[in-house]
Scaffold this motif. Structure first.
Motif, PDB file in Angstrom:
ATOM      1  N   PRO A  43       0.814  -1.201   0.000  1.00 56.40           N
ATOM      2  CA  PRO A  43       0.000   0.000   0.000  1.00 56.40           C
ATOM      3  C   PRO A  43       0.856   1.263   0.000  1.00 56.40           C
ATOM      4  N   ASP A  44       0.315   2.319  -0.681  1.00 59.21           N
ATOM      5  CA  ASP A  44       0.930   3.632  -0.596  1.00 59.21           C
ATOM      6  C   ASP A  44       0.283   4.319   0.607  1.00 59.21           C
ATOM      7  N   GLY A  50      -4.604   5.252   2.027  1.00 57.33           N
ATOM      8  CA  GLY A  50      -3.414   4.558   2.526  1.00 57.33           C
ATOM      9  C   GLY A  50      -3.253   4.700   4.038  1.00 57.33           C
ATOM     10  N   GLN A  51      -3.686   5.846   4.567  1.00 62.71           N
ATOM     11  CA  GLN A  51      -3.587   6.038   6.022  1.00 62.71           C
ATOM     12  C   GLN A  51      -4.567   5.137   6.770  1.00 62.71           C
ATOM     13  N   LEU A  52      -5.738   4.900   6.175  1.00 64.92           N
ATOM     14  CA  LEU A  52      -6.700   3.968   6.791  1.00 64.92           C
ATOM     15  C   LEU A  52      -6.103   2.560   6.820  1.00 64.92           C
ATOM     16  N   ILE A  53      -5.462   2.186   5.681  1.00 61.75           N
ATOM     17  CA  ILE A  53      -4.841   0.851   5.588  1.00 61.75           C
ATOM     18  C   ILE A  53      -3.696   0.732   6.595  1.00 61.75           C
ATOM     19  N   THR A  67     -14.102  -4.903   3.509  1.00 58.13           N
ATOM     20  CA  THR A  67     -13.871  -3.454   3.429  1.00 58.13           C
ATOM     21  C   THR A  67     -12.385  -3.158   3.224  1.00 58.13           C
ATOM     22  N   VAL A  68     -11.544  -3.812   4.011  1.00 57.76           N
ATOM     23  CA  VAL A  68     -10.109  -3.489   3.881  1.00 57.76           C
ATOM     24  C   VAL A  68      -9.572  -4.002   2.549  1.00 57.76           C
ATOM     25  N   HIS A  69     -10.124  -5.111   2.068  1.00 54.48           N
ATOM     26  CA  HIS A  69      -9.701  -5.601   0.748  1.00 54.48           C
ATOM     27  C   HIS A  69      -9.989  -4.540  -0.324  1.00 54.48           C
ATOM     28  N   LEU A  70     -11.191  -3.978  -0.258  1.00 50.93           N
ATOM     29  CA  LEU A  70     -11.573  -2.980  -1.264  1.00 50.93           C
ATOM     30  C   LEU A  70     -10.747  -1.694  -1.099  1.00 50.93           C
ATOM     31  N   LEU A  71     -10.354  -1.397   0.126  1.00 52.57           N
ATOM     32  CA  LEU A  71      -9.492  -0.215   0.335  1.00 52.57           C
ATOM     33  C   LEU A  71      -8.103  -0.424  -0.281  1.00 52.57           C
ATOM     34  N   PHE A  72      -7.548  -1.640  -0.110  1.00 54.87           N
ATOM     35  CA  PHE A  72      -6.249  -1.930  -0.746  1.00 54.87           C
ATOM     36  C   PHE A  72      -6.363  -1.731  -2.262  1.00 54.87           C
ATOM     37  N   SER A  73      -7.479  -2.221  -2.838  1.00 52.77           N
ATOM     38  CA  SER A  73      -7.660  -2.081  -4.284  1.00 52.77           C
ATOM     39  C   SER A  73      -7.837  -0.606  -4.669  1.00 52.77           C
ATOM     40  N   ALA A  74      -8.662   0.101  -3.892  1.00 48.14           N
ATOM     41  CA  ALA A  74      -8.887   1.538  -4.171  1.00 48.14           C
ATOM     42  C   ALA A  74      -7.569   2.307  -4.109  1.00 48.14           C
ATOM     43  N   ASN A  75      -6.686   1.895  -3.227  1.00 43.56           N
ATOM     44  CA  ASN A  75      -5.372   2.536  -3.078  1.00 43.56           C
ATOM     45  C   ASN A  75      -4.541   2.371  -4.357  1.00 43.56           C
ATOM     46  N   ARG A  76      -4.744   1.244  -5.064  1.00 45.82           N
ATOM     47  CA  ARG A  76      -4.055   1.081  -6.361  1.00 45.82           C
ATOM     48  C   ARG A  76      -4.749   1.931  -7.421  1.00 45.82           C
ATOM     49  N   ALA A  99      -1.492  -5.983  -7.084  1.00 42.32           N
ATOM     50  CA  ALA A  99      -2.774  -6.664  -6.912  1.00 42.32           C
ATOM     51  C   ALA A  99      -2.623  -8.127  -6.490  1.00 42.32           C
ATOM     52  N   PHE A 100      -1.470  -8.726  -6.789  1.00 44.68           N
ATOM     53  CA  PHE A 100      -1.254 -10.145  -6.454  1.00 44.68           C
ATOM     54  C   PHE A 100      -1.195 -10.312  -4.936  1.00 44.68           C
ATOM     55  N   SER A 101      -0.555  -9.354  -4.258  1.00 48.48           N
ATOM     56  CA  SER A 101      -0.572  -9.372  -2.788  1.00 48.48           C
ATOM     57  C   SER A 101      -2.001  -9.192  -2.294  1.00 48.48           C
TER      58      SER A 101
END
Ligand code: Z5A
Length: 212
Positions: A43-44, A50-53, A67-76, A99-101
């Motif tokens: 994550p950035d 990114g701060q939420l993650i 929710t956190v999965h979708l946040l990781f994706s949104a961060n990309r 995305a693989f992670s």
């Protein structure tokens, strides 16, 4: 003739495999050989998402697993316009996790399947090369203990490794497995060779869309 684009190069691997060390070395080597290159990492943690993650990973907050999965994706996704611009400018991007992670870590949790986990990242810029730094748990242990962040336990990392192995069966992605138990310079030499090949092979090809 249109100018050449940069390559999108991703490093993946389990905990302590040496991803960050190798991303930095690769960017430095490319720059020293006159090829524009920059590092990114996911994550950035610098953006609002990114701060939420980051708070979640540091166990300062709890988030529901979907929710956190979708946040990781949104961060990309939030960084895609910048990524495309840089690649168009001829800058090679060396990316520490992607995305693989995302798919491997969430699908290692109970109740998640790999297919669902991949969905939010379908259509992201497709890496020209994904190098998986392979390291067994005993060798990783020699590099120090797990940190204190979420996911840093041996049982969970074992499940993550299995999910990565499933992802690597996908022939639509240009995977290369790197023996990360070698010393830093030997790993770097392997990574540099694969990266130069990918840069040369893809510079006149359009950027693809991941998992499409
Ligand atoms: N995550 C997720 O769930 N969903 C997502 O979509 C994404 C990520 C993108 C982010 O962690 C966490 O988020 C991660 C996945 C999850 N959770 N876990 N686990 P991060 O990116 O902030 O940190 P990390 O990726 O976990 O870092 P790492 O794995 O601990 O480290 P590394 O980058 O692979 O290794 P390193 O920092 O380069 O090196 C580790 C140590 O080994 C260091 O002391 C080095 O000096 C040493 N080292 C490196 N190479 C060698 C060699 N060849 N020989 C000997 N020693 C070496």
């Amino acid at each position: 003739m249109a100018s050449k684009r940069g390559a999108l190069i991703v490093l993946e691997g389990v905990d302590r495999a040496g991803k960050t060390t190798q991303c930095k070395k690769l960017v430095q080597a490319l720059q020293q050989s006159g090829r524009p290159a920059e590092m990114m990492r996911f994550p950035d943690r610098s953006t609002t998402i990114g701060q939420l993650i980051s708070a979640y990973l540091e166990k300062k907050s709890d988030l529901e697993d979907h929710t956190v999965h979708l946040l990781f994706s949104a961060n990309r996704w939030e960084l895609v316009p910048i990524m495309k611009k840089k690649l168009d400018q001829g800058i090679t991007l060396v990316v520490d996790r992607y995305a693989f992670s995302g798919a491997a870590f969430t699908s290692a949790k109970p109740g998640f399947c790999l297919d669902w986990c991949k969905r939010p990242d379908v259509g992201l810029p497709k890496p020209d090369l994904v190098m998986f730094l392979q390291l067994n748990p005993a060798e990783a242990a020699l590099r120090g203990q797990f940190g204190n962040e979420r996911y840093e336990t041996s049982a969970f990392q074992k499940s993550v490794q299995e999910r990565f192995e499933q992802l690597m069966k996908d022939p639509s992605v240009n995977w290369k497995v790197i023996d990360a138990s070698q010393n830093v310079e030997e790993v770097h030499a392997d990574i540099r060779t694969h990266s130069l090949n990918a840069i040369n092979e893809t510079q006149n090809m359009p950027l693809g869309e991941l998992w499409k």
